[in-house]
Design an enzyme around this catalytic site. Structure first.
Site, PDB file in Angstrom:
ATOM      1  N   CYS A  89     -16.513  -8.586   6.247  1.00 16.76           N
ATOM      2  CA  CYS A  89     -15.785  -7.351   5.935  1.00 16.76           C
ATOM      3  C   CYS A  89     -14.604  -7.682   5.051  1.00 16.76           C
ATOM      4  O   CYS A  89     -13.815  -8.567   5.385  1.00 16.76           O
ATOM      5  CB  CYS A  89     -15.259  -6.696   7.209  1.00 16.76           C
ATOM      6  SG  CYS A  89     -16.530  -6.425   8.427  1.00 16.76           S
ATOM      7  N   CYS A 142     -18.893   3.068   8.848  1.00 13.15           N
ATOM      8  CA  CYS A 142     -18.175   2.350   9.899  1.00 13.15           C
ATOM      9  C   CYS A 142     -16.885   3.128  10.098  1.00 13.15           C
ATOM     10  O   CYS A 142     -16.032   3.162   9.211  1.00 13.15           O
ATOM     11  CB  CYS A 142     -17.893   0.917   9.444  1.00 13.15           C
ATOM     12  SG  CYS A 142     -16.811   0.026  10.585  1.00 13.15           S
ATOM     13  N   CYS A 152       0.833  -1.213   0.000  1.00 14.39           N
ATOM     14  CA  CYS A 152       0.000   0.000   0.000  1.00 14.39           C
ATOM     15  C   CYS A 152       0.866   1.260   0.000  1.00 14.39           C
ATOM     16  O   CYS A 152       1.875   1.351   0.693  1.00 14.39           O
ATOM     17  CB  CYS A 152      -0.907  -0.014   1.225  1.00 14.39           C
ATOM     18  SG  CYS A 152      -1.958   1.443   1.305  1.00 14.39           S
ATOM     19  N   CYS A 188       0.880   4.953   6.751  1.00 15.10           N
ATOM     20  CA  CYS A 188       0.303   4.804   8.091  1.00 15.10           C
ATOM     21  C   CYS A 188       1.346   4.062   8.955  1.00 15.10           C
ATOM     22  O   CYS A 188       1.716   2.926   8.642  1.00 15.10           O
ATOM     23  CB  CYS A 188      -0.990   4.004   8.026  1.00 15.10           C
ATOM     24  SG  CYS A 188      -2.136   4.640   6.783  1.00 15.10           S
ATOM     25  N   CYS A 225     -19.350  -5.499   4.142  1.00 10.70           N
ATOM     26  CA  CYS A 225     -18.608  -4.280   4.464  1.00 10.70           C
ATOM     27  C   CYS A 225     -17.311  -4.278   3.662  1.00 10.70           C
ATOM     28  O   CYS A 225     -16.708  -5.334   3.450  1.00 10.70           O
ATOM     29  CB  CYS A 225     -18.316  -4.247   5.965  1.00 10.70           C
ATOM     30  SG  CYS A 225     -17.393  -2.785   6.474  1.00 10.70           S
ATOM     31  N   ARG A 258     -17.509  -1.684  18.084  1.00 10.99           N
ATOM     32  CA  ARG A 258     -16.854  -2.967  17.757  1.00 10.99           C
ATOM     33  C   ARG A 258     -15.480  -3.082  18.409  1.00 10.99           C
ATOM     34  O   ARG A 258     -14.607  -2.258  18.169  1.00 10.99           O
ATOM     35  CB  ARG A 258     -16.742  -3.109  16.232  1.00 10.99           C
ATOM     36  CG  ARG A 258     -16.104  -4.419  15.782  1.00 10.99           C
ATOM     37  CD  ARG A 258     -16.290  -4.675  14.287  1.00 10.99           C
ATOM     38  NE  ARG A 258     -17.708  -4.678  13.970  1.00 10.99           N
ATOM     39  CZ  ARG A 258     -18.267  -3.901  13.060  1.00 10.99           C
ATOM     40  NH1 ARG A 258     -17.554  -3.075  12.356  1.00 10.99           N
ATOM     41  NH2 ARG A 258     -19.571  -3.958  12.849  1.00 10.99           N
ATOM     42  N   CYS A 278       1.037   0.375  10.259  1.00  5.89           N
ATOM     43  CA  CYS A 278       0.541  -0.680   9.359  1.00  5.89           C
ATOM     44  C   CYS A 278       1.635  -1.474   8.674  1.00  5.89           C
ATOM     45  O   CYS A 278       2.546  -0.917   8.050  1.00  5.89           O
ATOM     46  CB  CYS A 278      -0.381  -0.052   8.306  1.00  5.89           C
ATOM     47  SG  CYS A 278      -1.168  -1.302   7.275  1.00  5.89           S
TER      48      CYS A 278
HETATM   49  N1  SAM Z   1      -6.350   0.511   3.384  1.00  5.53           N
HETATM   50  C1  SAM Z   1      -7.606   0.841   3.879  1.00  5.53           C
HETATM   51  C2  SAM Z   1      -7.619   2.061   4.783  1.00  5.53           C
HETATM   52  O1  SAM Z   1      -6.651   2.256   5.518  1.00  5.53           O
HETATM   53  O2  SAM Z   1      -8.604   2.787   4.762  1.00  5.53           O
HETATM   54  C3  SAM Z   1      -8.304  -0.306   4.581  1.00  5.53           C
HETATM   55  C4  SAM Z   1      -7.555  -1.250   5.496  1.00  5.53           C
HETATM   56  S1  SAM Z   1      -6.823  -0.559   6.942  1.00  5.53           S
HETATM   57  C5  SAM Z   1      -5.759  -1.840   7.407  1.00  5.53           C
HETATM   58  C6  SAM Z   1      -8.144  -0.440   8.094  1.00  5.53           C
HETATM   59  C7  SAM Z   1      -7.861   0.077   9.478  1.00  5.53           C
HETATM   60  O3  SAM Z   1      -7.268  -0.929  10.281  1.00  5.53           O
HETATM   61  C8  SAM Z   1      -6.935   1.251   9.652  1.00  5.53           C
HETATM   62  O4  SAM Z   1      -7.535   2.458   9.365  1.00  5.53           O
HETATM   63  C9  SAM Z   1      -6.582   1.160  11.125  1.00  5.53           C
HETATM   64  O5  SAM Z   1      -7.507   1.890  11.904  1.00  5.53           O
HETATM   65  C10 SAM Z   1      -6.697  -0.337  11.420  1.00  5.53           C
HETATM   66  N2  SAM Z   1      -5.361  -0.919  11.633  1.00  5.53           N
HETATM   67  C11 SAM Z   1      -4.450  -1.211  10.694  1.00  5.53           C
HETATM   68  N3  SAM Z   1      -3.328  -1.721  11.235  1.00  5.53           N
HETATM   69  C12 SAM Z   1      -3.522  -1.747  12.569  1.00  5.53           C
HETATM   70  C13 SAM Z   1      -2.719  -2.151  13.672  1.00  5.53           C
HETATM   71  N4  SAM Z   1      -1.483  -2.605  13.507  1.00  5.53           N
HETATM   72  N5  SAM Z   1      -3.245  -2.065  14.915  1.00  5.53           N
HETATM   73  C14 SAM Z   1      -4.503  -1.588  15.090  1.00  5.53           C
HETATM   74  N6  SAM Z   1      -5.302  -1.179  14.075  1.00  5.53           N
HETATM   75  C15 SAM Z   1      -4.827  -1.247  12.837  1.00  5.53           C
HETATM   76 FE1  SF4 Z   2      -2.564   1.309   3.476  1.00  2.00          FE
HETATM   77 FE2  SF4 Z   2      -2.346   0.151   5.854  1.00  2.00          FE
HETATM   78 FE3  SF4 Z   2      -2.771   2.769   5.688  1.00  2.00          FE
HETATM   79 FE4  SF4 Z   2      -4.742   1.049   4.980  1.00  2.00          FE
HETATM   80  S1  SF4 Z   2      -3.877   1.328   7.016  1.00  2.00           S
HETATM   81  S2  SF4 Z   2      -4.086   2.894   3.878  1.00  2.00           S
HETATM   82  S3  SF4 Z   2      -3.514  -0.616   4.120  1.00  2.00           S
HETATM   83  S4  SF4 Z   2      -0.955   1.682   4.961  1.00  2.00           S
END
Ligand code: SAM
Ligand code: SF4
Ligand code: DTB
Length: 336
Positions: free
Chosen positions: A106, A198, A62, A66, A138, A270, A69
């Site tokens: 989801c 959500c 991606c 973030c 979802c 949730r 992530c």
């Molecule tokens: N890429 C898309 C986005 O970010 O909108 C969808 C998937 S993303 C992994 C969905 C959410 O998962 C993130 O916004 C974050 O809030 C949560 N998330 C991701 N990695 C995480 C982690 N290591 N610990 C807790 N929450 C996490």
């Molecule tokens: Fe990409 Fe992870 Fe951020 Fe979702 S949370 S936008 S998968 S980097």
């Protein structure tokens, strides 16, 4: 909306929560906070927990940064990237989740934004297929345009997950490749298309109590409130910038869930990532104080989650209802 036409069930909801009053709630003596949340929960909802299964349709690679992530190209996490699964494979997984008792399926894509073309067409087919299984569908796949939101709505999508993650003030410490405003605009498009919102966040990113209150203020000032509010505890994944963050104390989770329940009495709160680290007792307290949905299934996206079996056992012990009868939003049956 005029009072005369306002739906009765929305009459008591507030959309003007102030930062200080939220902070005051977050900071109440725990025993009082839990009592208040439990009372509000009991008078607005039945004790039922919705089971939502999560499947990573496209993993890794991606473009966003973030910092929590493992799927970001900026992380050094050793995850197994996977290109998008095809429609048939995803629907097979949805069927397994349904057979295990999940009500919502989801689907997650490690994308910054949805692009039109074959992948999006396949997403539309997946949504249709999940709905045909008589499950809620979802999607979480980053930012989307108004036209894309409308196509998803027409395919029958129940909800779109797009988290704000943290407060507007703390946000830039966590992500630099898209703004808070970008996220709010996607959420507006989802709402405008008539899809349930959500939207929630993460605790344990290094944010302060003020930041938690600020995130909850943004969420609870949305009108309508998001239909579901995932509260994640950071899973600190090796190779991400936040790999060394301290594990969150479960009491913090109980405070966050309770406050969310008080501010948004009818939303689904949730219990999301990080549940594996919490004791059974901590999870039970969260449910008592208003958490009424969990991610259900051995895997989240790239990390693990309690097993189907463990969760069924836990919910049976607690004595809450699960496995909603799809006939009506509020009719849950006791699990056998
Ligand atoms: N890429 C898309 C986005 O970010 O909108 C969808 C998937 S993303 C992994 C969905 C959410 O998962 C993130 O916004 C974050 O809030 C949560 N998330 C991701 N990695 C995480 C982690 N290591 N610990 C807790 N929450 C996490
Ligand atoms: Fe990409 Fe992870 Fe951020 Fe979702 S949370 S936008 S998968 S980097
Ligand atoms: C949400 O708020 N949490 C889920 C779901 N929405 C997509 C994701 C949690 C991801 C946890 C880390 C991982 O497994 O990679």
């Amino acid at each position: 909306m005029e009072n005369s036409v306002m739906d009765d069930s929305r009459r008591d909801l507030r959309f003007d929560w102030g930062r200080d009053e939220i902070l005051e709630i977050l900071d109440m003596p725990l025993i009082d906070l839990m009592w208040k949340a439990q009372n509000i929960h009991r008078s607005n909802n039945i004790y039922a927990v919705q089971l939502a299964s999560l499947f990573s349709v496209k993993t890794g690679g991606c473009e966003e940064d973030c910092s929590y992530c493992s799927q970001s190209i900026y992380s050094a996490s050793q995850i197994k990237n996977h290109p998008q699964y095809d429609v048939e494979a995803v629907l097979k997984r949805a069927k397994v989740a349904k057979d295990e008792g999940a009500e919502r399926f989801c689907m997650g894509w490690a994308w910054r934004e949805i692009r039109d073309g074959n992948s999006f067409d396949a997403m539309i087919e997946m949504v249709r297929g999940v709905k045909k299984l008589n499950m809620e569908a979802c999607v979480t796949a980053g930012m989307l345009s108004q036209e894309q939101a409308i196509r998803l709505a027409n395919a029958g999508l129940t909800a779109y997950n797009h988290n704000l993650d943290t407060s507007p003030e703390f946000y830039e410490n966590i992500i630099s490749t898209r703004t808070y405003q970008d996220r709010l605009e996607t959420l507006e498009r989802v709402r405008k298309a008539g899809i349930d919102v959500c939207c929630g966040g993460i605790i344990g990113l290094g944010e302060s109590k003020d930041d938690r209150a600020s995130l909850l203020q943004v969420l609870s000032n949305m009108n309508p409130h998001p239909e579901s509010v995932p509260i994640n505890a950071l899973v600190s994944i090796e190779g991400t910038d936040l790999e060394s963050n301290k594990e969150i104390d479960s009491i913090e989770m109980i405070r966050m869930v309770s406050t969310a329940r008080i501010l948004m009495p009818k939303s689904k709160i949730r219990l999301s990532a990080g549940r594996e680290k919490f004791s059974k007792e901590a999870q039970i307290l969260c449910i008592q104080c208003g958490a009424n949905s969990i991610f259900y299934g051995d895997e989240l996206l790239t990390t693990s989650n309690p097993s189907f079996e463990e969760d069924r056992q836990l919910l049976k012990e607690v004595g809450v209802k699960f496995n909603t009868d799809f006939g009506s939003k509020n009719s849950a049956v006791f699990a056998k």
